[in-house]
Scaffold this active site. Structure first.
Site, PDB file in Angstrom:
ATOM      1  CB  SER A 184      -0.622   4.651   2.436  1.00 25.86           C
ATOM      2  OG  SER A 184       0.358   3.733   2.889  1.00 25.86           O
TER       3      SER A 184
ATOM      4  CE1 TYR B 177      -0.080   3.269  -2.703  1.00 28.50           C
ATOM      5  CE2 TYR B 177       1.190   3.339  -0.658  1.00 28.50           C
ATOM      6  CZ  TYR B 177      -0.008   3.139  -1.322  1.00 28.50           C
ATOM      7  OH  TYR B 177      -1.140   2.822  -0.603  1.00 28.50           O
TER       8      TYR B 177
END
Length: 269
Positions: free
Chosen positions: A146, A159
């Site tokens: 990501s 995350y």
């Protein structure tokens, strides 16, 4: 090159977290391109969703394998070897969004679980798959990452940190795997309207102000046109699966990258 012309005929591809979201989209596209599939899901109830509609050749094998469970991963790889003869490409897709809010207010157990799934999960899958790849002298590992790991994502820190660690793990694996003819990549598919990026109306109406804030931010990004088209997100990932980026092993790549041009410009890590 359009995704329609992608040819993965004969490749044996394992996709983790394949019951829905991005994993399901990857599985559908890879199957349409001719790849044999081993699709893993966390629970037996979700297995039928992983293979639904993927009828006829090429072959599709499903297995329950939580990426935090080494025994289940080993069993899935054993099944793939028995049914398909081995695995050529591992797509580490399974992941969780983790806790939201200031890092020091996040529950320690939820923070650790995010790292366990998003970082240790891909490593566990590699541990299960790589011995067979090394024995055969070829293979590829593609781990979904990501932009949050490439830069930062305040208030979604578990995350973000897990994805940053995945990027660094990929860099190290690529060097370690060079003598074995195996490449490794971390890949940012962009924000897409499936999986973790799908609209979540319950968060907007929930009691957690941080989840409401995150949901509103995602909606704003979606309305501003900053989400990636799903076909572009999956299309570039399939180029990694096919081997177009092998000269770029170890790199963090995105759905926007011109992979063929980048690969043509380099011949080393």
């Amino acid at each position: 090159m359009s995704q329609d012309t992608m040819d993965l005929t004969g490749l044996r591809v394992l996709v983790t977290g394949a019951a829905g979201g991005l994993g399901r989209a990857i599985a559908e596209a890879a199957h349409a391109a001719g790849a044999h599939l081993i699709l893993t899901t966390r629970t037996a109830d979700s297995l039928p969703r992983a293979a639904a509609g993927l009828d006829g050749p090429p072959e599709v094998v499903t297995a329950v394998a939580d990426v935090t469970n080494d025994a289940e991963l080993a069993a899935a790889v054993k099944l793939a070897t028995e049914r398909l003869g081995g695995i050529d490409v591992l797509v580490n897709n399974a992941g969780v969004s983790g806790p939201v809010g200031p890092a020091w207010e996040n529950g320690p157990a939820e923070w650790r679980h995010t790292l366990e799934v998003n970082l240790e999960g891909p490593l566990a899958a590699c541990r299960a798959v790589l011995p067979g790849m090394i024995e055969r002298g070829h293979g590829r590992v593609v781990t979904v990452s990501s932009h949050a790991g490439h830069t930062r994502w305040p208030y979604v820190s578990a995350y973000s940190v897990s994805k940053a660690a995945v990027n660094k793990l990929t860099e190290n694996l690529a060097i370690e795997l060079l003598p074995h003819g195996i490449t490794a990549f971390s890949y940012h598919p962009g924000m897409v309207n499936v999986g973790l990026g799908a609209p979540a109306g319950e968060d907007q109406d929930g009691d957690d102000p941080w989840r409401r804030r995150l949901s509103s931010w995602l909606d704003a990004q979606r309305e501003a046109g900053r989400f990636a088209p799903l076909d572009a997100a999956v299309g570039n990932l399939l180029r990694l699966v096919r081997g177009d980026a092998d000269p770029l092993t170890g790199r963090y790549l995105t759905y926007e990258d011109d992979i063929e041009a980048l690969a043509a410009a380099t011949g080393h890590v």
